[in-house]
Design an enzyme around this catalytic site. Sequence first.
Site, PDB file in Angstrom:
ATOM      1  N   LYS A 122       0.872  -1.400  -0.030  1.00  9.20           N
ATOM      2  CA  LYS A 122      -0.090   0.018   0.053  1.00  9.20           C
ATOM      3  C   LYS A 122       0.978   1.253   0.126  1.00  9.20           C
ATOM      4  O   LYS A 122       2.147   1.225   0.145  1.00  9.20           O
ATOM      5  CB  LYS A 122      -0.969  -0.105   1.096  1.00  9.20           C
ATOM      6  CG  LYS A 122      -1.956  -1.220   0.969  1.00  9.20           C
ATOM      7  CD  LYS A 122      -3.038  -0.747   0.300  1.00  9.20           C
ATOM      8  CE  LYS A 122      -4.014  -1.976  -0.268  1.00  9.20           C
ATOM      9  NZ  LYS A 122      -4.586  -3.156   0.400  1.00  9.20           N
TER      10      LYS A 122
HETATM   11  C1  LIG Z   1      -5.984  -3.809   0.660  1.00  6.88           C
HETATM   12  C2  LIG Z   1      -7.287  -3.467   0.781  1.00  6.88           C
HETATM   13  C3  LIG Z   1      -7.973  -3.888   1.936  1.00  6.88           C
HETATM   14  C4  LIG Z   1      -7.269  -4.754   3.000  1.00  6.88           C
HETATM   15  O1  LIG Z   1      -6.255  -4.121   3.747  1.00  6.88           O
HETATM   16  P1  LIG Z   1      -5.376  -5.054   4.659  1.00  6.88           P
HETATM   17  O2  LIG Z   1      -4.768  -4.194   5.674  1.00  6.88           O
HETATM   18  O3  LIG Z   1      -4.608  -6.074   3.784  1.00  6.88           O
HETATM   19  O4  LIG Z   1      -6.510  -5.764   5.557  1.00  6.88           O
HETATM   20  C5  LIG Z   1      -9.218  -3.657   2.099  1.00  6.88           C
HETATM   21  N1  LIG Z   1      -9.729  -2.622   1.012  1.00  6.88           N
HETATM   22  C6  LIG Z   1      -9.176  -2.532  -0.195  1.00  6.88           C
HETATM   23  C7  LIG Z   1      -9.980  -1.776  -1.302  1.00  6.88           C
HETATM   24  C8  LIG Z   1      -7.973  -2.750  -0.120  1.00  6.88           C
HETATM   25  O5  LIG Z   1      -7.226  -2.720  -1.388  1.00  6.88           O
END
Ligand SMILES: *Cc1c(COP(=O)(O)O)cnc(C)c1O
Length: 387
Positions: free
Chosen positions: A184
Site C-alpha cells: 500500500k
Molecule cells: C488492501 C485492501 C483492503 C485490506 O487491507 P488489509 O490491510 O490487507 O486488511 C481493503 N480494501 C481495499 C480496497 C484494499 O485494497
Amino acid sequence: MRKEFLPYALPLLGEEEKQEVLKVLDSGWITTGPRTFEFEKRIAAYVGASHAIALSSCTAALHVSLAALGIGEGDEVITSTLTFCSTANVILHLRAKPVFVDVERETLTMDPSQLEGKVTRRTKAIVPVHYAGHPCRMDEIGAIARANGIHVVEDAAHAIGAAYRGKKIGTVSELSCFSFYAIKNMTTAEGGAVTLEDEDLAKKIRLYSLHGMSKDAWKRYTSTGSWYYEVLYPGFKYNLTDIQSALGLCQLEKLDTFMARRHELASLYDQAFSGMDELSTLSARSEVTHARHLYPVLLNLERLGIDRARFIEEMRAENIGTTVNFVPVHMHPYYRDTFGYKSGDFPVAEDAYTRLMSLPLYPRMTVRDAQDVIEAVKRIASYYRKG
Ligand SMILES: *Cc1c(COP(=O)(O)O)cnc(C)c1O
C-alpha cells in the site's frame, strides 16, 4: 525488452526503518506500547483527526468499526462491488448482508446515483471505497447517508494522503479505515488504522480491538500498571505491535515524498497513453487530491486482437508484472452462489473487469522503469492492433 523483471509492486524501506525496528527489539517491549501510541498520534495529526487507532490490518479496522457501530444480524451494509474481498467479507463476519452498488466509469469509485435504490430500512452503513486512491463523491454519499440516518465508514485502504474538497481523507466521514499492507502507499508489513472524531466510539473501538479487555498489556505489565482487568465485550485480537509501528513511524515521515513520486510516475503514464485508442486511463476529478495508489488502464478490446489475460501474459514476457484490481466481489463464487448474482447485475464494474490491468506504480521505480512499462504497453498494443 528489459533484462530484469519489474515486479508489479514493492515496498520502499530504508536504513531508518531498520534502525527503528532494532531499537524496538532491543527495548524488550515488542508488542503494543509506546511506539504504537506515538504512531497513533502521528496518524491523527497527519490526517487532522481527533483519534487514530492503529490495528493489525485495514480488514480489522473495517470489521471493528462496523462492530462498534452495532451492526449485526439482519442489517444491511452497502459497498462498491469493485473492491478487495475483505470489504465485503467483514460485513458477513458480523452476520449482516453486503449490498453492492456499481461504480462510475470515469474513476471506478462508488456511483452515488445507484445508492437510492439500494437503501432500505435495514441499511445501517455505507462503505465507500476510494478506488486507486481517488476519493469517492463524498458530498453525495454523505447527503444520502444523513437523509437516511446511515453511518459512513470509508474503505480508505488506497487513500492515505488523499483529500476531498481540501479535507484529508480520514476527516471526511464518521470513520475512515486505512491499510498499511506491504504494497500500500505506506507500510508496516501488515497493519491498518481507523480515524474518527467521536471519543466514545474511539474508546469502544479500542476496547473491541483487544478482546474487550478493560486494560491493555502496557497498563498491566509496566511498573505503573496493575494486573486486574475485566472483559467488557467478547472482542477481537486486532492490535498492532511496536515492531510494526516503528516501521509505520518512518513510513509516515516519508509519505508525502512517496506521494509526489507516485504523481510523477503517473503523469509519465498519463502523457504516454493519452493519444492511444487501444486503451484508456481513468480520470481524476478537480475536487480531489488523488493518492495514486494504483495505475489501472482499461484495454479497448474492440481495437485489440487479444484479450486482457493475453495482454498480461505479453507484459510478463516483456518482464513486467501487472495485476487486476479487482475481480468484482459479486462475481466471486461464494458471493455469486450465496446471493444469486448474475452477469449484468453491475454492468459498469463487469465491463471494466474484462478490460482492467494495473501497471506498476511505486516510489522505488525509476523513470527508466516507467519508460520500460510504457514501451512494453505500446509495443504490445501496436503489434496486436486490429484494423
Ligand atoms: C488492501 C485492501 C483492503 C485490506 O487491507 P488489509 O490491510 O490487507 O486488511 C481493503 N480494501 C481495499 C480496497 C484494499 O485494497
